[in-house]
Design a protein around this motif. Structure first.
Motif, PDB file in Angstrom:
ATOM      1  N   ALA A  83      13.419 -27.476  -0.790  1.00  0.00           N
ATOM      2  CA  ALA A  83      13.766 -26.056  -0.697  1.00  0.00           C
ATOM      3  C   ALA A  83      13.489 -25.336  -2.008  1.00  0.00           C
ATOM      4  CB  ALA A  83      15.241 -25.905  -0.318  1.00  0.00           C
ATOM      5  N   GLY A  84      13.760 -25.998  -3.128  1.00  0.00           N
ATOM      6  CA  GLY A  84      13.502 -25.394  -4.429  1.00  0.00           C
ATOM      7  C   GLY A  84      12.024 -25.129  -4.661  1.00  0.00           C
ATOM      8  N   VAL A  85      11.182 -26.042  -4.188  1.00  0.00           N
ATOM      9  CA  VAL A  85       9.730 -25.849  -4.311  1.00  0.00           C
ATOM     10  C   VAL A  85       9.296 -24.613  -3.527  1.00  0.00           C
ATOM     11  CG1 VAL A  85       7.473 -26.825  -3.747  1.00  0.00           C
ATOM     12  CG2 VAL A  85       9.258 -28.287  -4.712  1.00  0.00           C
ATOM     13  N   PHE A  86       9.788 -24.489  -2.300  1.00  0.00           N
ATOM     14  CA  PHE A  86       9.409 -23.345  -1.466  1.00  0.00           C
ATOM     15  C   PHE A  86       9.979 -22.040  -2.014  1.00  0.00           C
ATOM     16  CE2 PHE A  86       9.363 -26.520   2.297  1.00  0.00           C
ATOM     17  CZ  PHE A  86       8.128 -26.991   1.903  1.00  0.00           C
ATOM     18  N   ASP A  87      11.171 -22.115  -2.572  1.00  0.00           N
ATOM     19  CA  ASP A  87      11.786 -20.933  -3.180  1.00  0.00           C
ATOM     20  C   ASP A  87      10.954 -20.449  -4.362  1.00  0.00           C
ATOM     21  OD1 ASP A  87      14.057 -19.122  -3.065  1.00  0.00           O
ATOM     22  OD2 ASP A  87      14.750 -20.028  -4.931  1.00  0.00           O
ATOM     23  N   GLU A  88      10.522 -21.383  -5.212  1.00  0.00           N
ATOM     24  CA  GLU A  88       9.688 -21.036  -6.354  1.00  0.00           C
ATOM     25  C   GLU A  88       8.323 -20.509  -5.910  1.00  0.00           C
ATOM     26  OE1 GLU A  88       9.467 -24.556  -8.687  1.00  0.00           O
ATOM     27  OE2 GLU A  88      11.597 -24.558  -9.202  1.00  0.00           O
ATOM     28  N   ALA A  89       7.853 -20.961  -4.745  1.00  0.00           N
ATOM     29  CA  ALA A  89       6.565 -20.502  -4.226  1.00  0.00           C
ATOM     30  C   ALA A  89       6.660 -19.093  -3.646  1.00  0.00           C
ATOM     31  CB  ALA A  89       6.053 -21.463  -3.157  1.00  0.00           C
ATOM     32  N   GLY A  90       7.870 -18.567  -3.516  1.00  0.00           N
ATOM     33  CA  GLY A  90       8.047 -17.209  -3.024  1.00  0.00           C
ATOM     34  C   GLY A  90       8.281 -17.079  -1.541  1.00  0.00           C
ATOM     35  N   ALA A  92       0.818  -1.206   0.000  1.00  0.00           N
ATOM     36  CA  ALA A  92       0.000   0.000   0.000  1.00  0.00           C
ATOM     37  C   ALA A  92       0.854   1.260   0.000  1.00  0.00           C
ATOM     38  CB  ALA A  92      -0.925   0.008   1.218  1.00  0.00           C
ATOM     39  N   SER A  93       2.076   1.139   0.546  1.00  0.00           N
ATOM     40  CA  SER A  93       2.963   2.299   0.596  1.00  0.00           C
ATOM     41  C   SER A  93       3.681   2.543  -0.718  1.00  0.00           C
ATOM     42  CB  SER A  93       4.005   2.103   1.708  1.00  0.00           C
ATOM     43  OG  SER A  93       4.803   0.966   1.439  1.00  0.00           O
ATOM     44  N   GLY A  94       3.485   1.650  -1.691  1.00  0.00           N
ATOM     45  CA  GLY A  94       4.081   1.845  -3.001  1.00  0.00           C
ATOM     46  C   GLY A  94       5.373   1.095  -3.220  1.00  0.00           C
ATOM     47  N   GLY A  95       5.911   0.469  -2.171  1.00  0.00           N
ATOM     48  CA  GLY A  95       7.169  -0.241  -2.328  1.00  0.00           C
ATOM     49  C   GLY A  95       6.932  -1.702  -2.652  1.00  0.00           C
ATOM     50  N   HIS A  96       7.965  -2.375  -3.117  1.00  0.00           N
ATOM     51  CA  HIS A  96       7.847  -3.792  -3.420  1.00  0.00           C
ATOM     52  C   HIS A  96       7.734  -4.594  -2.130  1.00  0.00           C
ATOM     53  CE1 HIS A  96       8.332  -3.352  -7.670  1.00  0.00           C
ATOM     54  NE2 HIS A  96       9.520  -2.779  -7.558  1.00  0.00           N
ATOM     55  N   SER A  97       6.841  -5.558  -2.106  1.00  0.00           N
ATOM     56  CA  SER A  97       6.673  -6.385  -0.921  1.00  0.00           C
ATOM     57  C   SER A  97       7.739  -7.455  -0.863  1.00  0.00           C
ATOM     58  CB  SER A  97       5.285  -7.028  -0.920  1.00  0.00           C
ATOM     59  OG  SER A  97       5.230  -8.053  -1.891  1.00  0.00           O
ATOM     60  N   LEU A  98       7.914  -8.006   0.310  1.00  0.00           N
ATOM     61  CA  LEU A  98       8.909  -9.063   0.503  1.00  0.00           C
ATOM     62  C   LEU A  98       8.509 -10.314  -0.259  1.00  0.00           C
ATOM     63  CD1 LEU A  98      11.504  -9.724   2.080  1.00  0.00           C
ATOM     64  CD2 LEU A  98      10.055 -10.525   3.935  1.00  0.00           C
ATOM     65  N   TYR A  99       7.214 -10.653  -0.222  1.00  0.00           N
ATOM     66  CA  TYR A  99       6.725 -11.849  -0.886  1.00  0.00           C
ATOM     67  C   TYR A  99       6.579 -11.587  -2.388  1.00  0.00           C
ATOM     68  CZ  TYR A  99       3.813 -15.886  -1.997  1.00  0.00           C
ATOM     69  OH  TYR A  99       3.322 -17.043  -2.547  1.00  0.00           O
ATOM     70  N   GLY A 100       7.471 -12.133  -3.170  1.00  0.00           N
ATOM     71  CA  GLY A 100       7.405 -11.977  -4.607  1.00  0.00           C
ATOM     72  C   GLY A 100       8.053 -10.722  -5.142  1.00  0.00           C
ATOM     73  N   GLY A 101       8.572  -9.858  -4.252  1.00  0.00           N
ATOM     74  CA  GLY A 101       9.121  -8.592  -4.713  1.00  0.00           C
ATOM     75  C   GLY A 101      10.605  -8.626  -5.034  1.00  0.00           C
ATOM     76  N   VAL A 102      11.338  -9.556  -4.418  1.00  0.00           N
ATOM     77  CA  VAL A 102      12.776  -9.676  -4.661  1.00  0.00           C
ATOM     78  C   VAL A 102      12.994 -10.865  -5.580  1.00  0.00           C
ATOM     79  CG1 VAL A 102      15.035 -10.021  -3.612  1.00  0.00           C
ATOM     80  CG2 VAL A 102      13.291  -8.715  -2.393  1.00  0.00           C
ATOM     81  N   THR A 103      13.434 -10.616  -6.798  1.00  0.00           N
ATOM     82  CA  THR A 103      13.543 -11.704  -7.778  1.00  0.00           C
ATOM     83  C   THR A 103      14.941 -11.877  -8.352  1.00  0.00           C
ATOM     84  OG1 THR A 103      12.852 -10.191  -9.538  1.00  0.00           O
ATOM     85  CG2 THR A 103      11.127 -11.476  -8.464  1.00  0.00           C
ATOM     86  N   ASN A 104      15.822 -10.894  -8.195  1.00  0.00           N
ATOM     87  CA  ASN A 104      17.137 -10.962  -8.840  1.00  0.00           C
ATOM     88  C   ASN A 104      18.275 -11.165  -7.858  1.00  0.00           C
ATOM     89  OD1 ASN A 104      16.918  -8.475  -7.652  1.00  0.00           O
ATOM     90  ND2 ASN A 104      17.894  -7.345  -9.325  1.00  0.00           N
ATOM     91  N   ARG A 105      17.956 -11.464  -6.590  1.00  0.00           N
ATOM     92  CA  ARG A 105      18.974 -11.686  -5.574  1.00  0.00           C
ATOM     93  C   ARG A 105      18.324 -12.363  -4.385  1.00  0.00           C
ATOM     94  NH1 ARG A 105      17.607  -8.241  -1.604  1.00  0.00           N
ATOM     95  NH2 ARG A 105      16.599  -6.264  -2.158  1.00  0.00           N
TER      96      ARG A 105
END
Length: 303
Positions: free
Chosen positions: A67-74, A26-39
């Motif tokens: 772990a890979g399944v959970f990582d892909e799930a975000g 709501a504040s306009g920033g990227h959320s933690l869940y699904g928001g960080v994708t390149n690191r």
């Protein structure tokens, strides 16, 4: 501490069950869940989530595939817990788990993920002797396994250790309330923080680990109102397990969450699937087809 002195728990976020490519708060920033994708997710991301009031989920993981399944799930944070003792290694408690075992399991989880922060547990006996022992073993998990942080149990009693680790560049997630490595001293797994004295002790533990430099603290088996009150007074995220909805984050053992655990599970567990039944049915069907000579069929055979 009376219930009237405690602040009410916050209302849980209602979000999608699928990870968005670039979720926006709501504040306009990227959320933690699904928001960080390149690191990988970092302690700074978790601190920012606390500031904007965003809740996040943590799960345990003990192998690269899961772990890979959970990582892909975000899932933003994966804990290589010493709960592997119960869930993967066949022990009756977490106490027998060794540094060698934790290093092997943590390395597998790191190799199986790209985005999640991987936190490795320091097992019983690997840090209680001295802060120097803790630093040596934490450095091993970071250097040999590649974890981004370590977790250790204890509040005031572990403050000096946390301080040395954080000063040495090791991010530390603390763990207070019910501490499973103390199962023999506690005489089981009782709820912690009930009554004024116990509640004040838990608050002192929380403040001690924060002051020592921990970036987050797990609250296990703590009354919900007390956990919500502690969360509101803390600058660092709280991670609840059996501590109600008022915490900044929640963690579950993945085998409990997914219905792989046999028998009774703790009161605070919600089972989101019944993988034990699914896997058992698949194994029985496979065995029947082998016995009946219907597997392998022609399409599964070479010419």
């Amino acid at each position: 501490m009376n219930a009237s002195q405690l602040s009410p728990a916050q209302t849980p976020d209602q979000g999608s069950t699928q990870a968005p490519a670039a979720a926006v708060t709501a504040s306009g920033g990227h959320s933690l869940y699904g928001g960080v994708t390149n690191r990988r997710v970092t302690v700074r991301d978790l601190a920012a989530a606390k500031q904007r009031g965003e809740r996040w989920a943590m799960l345990t993981a003990y192998d690269a595939l899961t772990a890979g399944v959970f990582d892909e799930a975000g899932i933003p944070v994966l804990l290589v817990g010493d709960s592997a003792g119960n869930c993967a290694l066949g022990y009756e408690s977490t106490v027998p788990v060794t540094m060698d075992e934790m290093t092997i399991l943590s390395a597998a989880v790191v190799r199986g993920t790209k985005r999640a922060m991987v936190v490795g547990d320091l097992p019983f006996g690997s840090y209680q002797e001295s802060p120097a022992q803790a630093l040596r073993n934490a450095a091993r998990l970071m250097k040999e396994a590649g974890v981004g942080a370590v977790k250790l149990e204890g509040g005031e009693r572990s403050a000096r250790t946390i301080e040395l680790l954080t000063e040495s560049g090791v991010p530390v997630m603390a763990h207070i309330g019910l501490t499973p490595q103390s199962v023999h001293a506690l005489g089981g797994y009782p709820v912690q923080g009930r009554g004024d004295e116990a509640a004040h002790r838990l608050q002192r533990d929380a403040k001690a680990v924060q002051d020592a430099g921990a970036f987050a603290v797990v609250l296990e088996a703590v009354p919900a109102e007390l956990a919500a009150h502690v969360t509101e007074t803390m600058a660092i995220p709280t991670v609840g397990i059996g501590a109600g909805v008022g915490c900044d984050a929640q963690v579950l053992v993945w085998t409990d969450m997914a219905g792989m655990t046999a028998g009774r599970v703790p009161k605070f567990v919600k089972q989101y699937a019944n993988l034990r039944a699914v896997l058992g049915d698949a194994a029985r069907e496979y065995a029947e087809e082998v016995r009946g000579a219907t597997f392998p069929a022609p399409e599964h055979s070479f010419k």
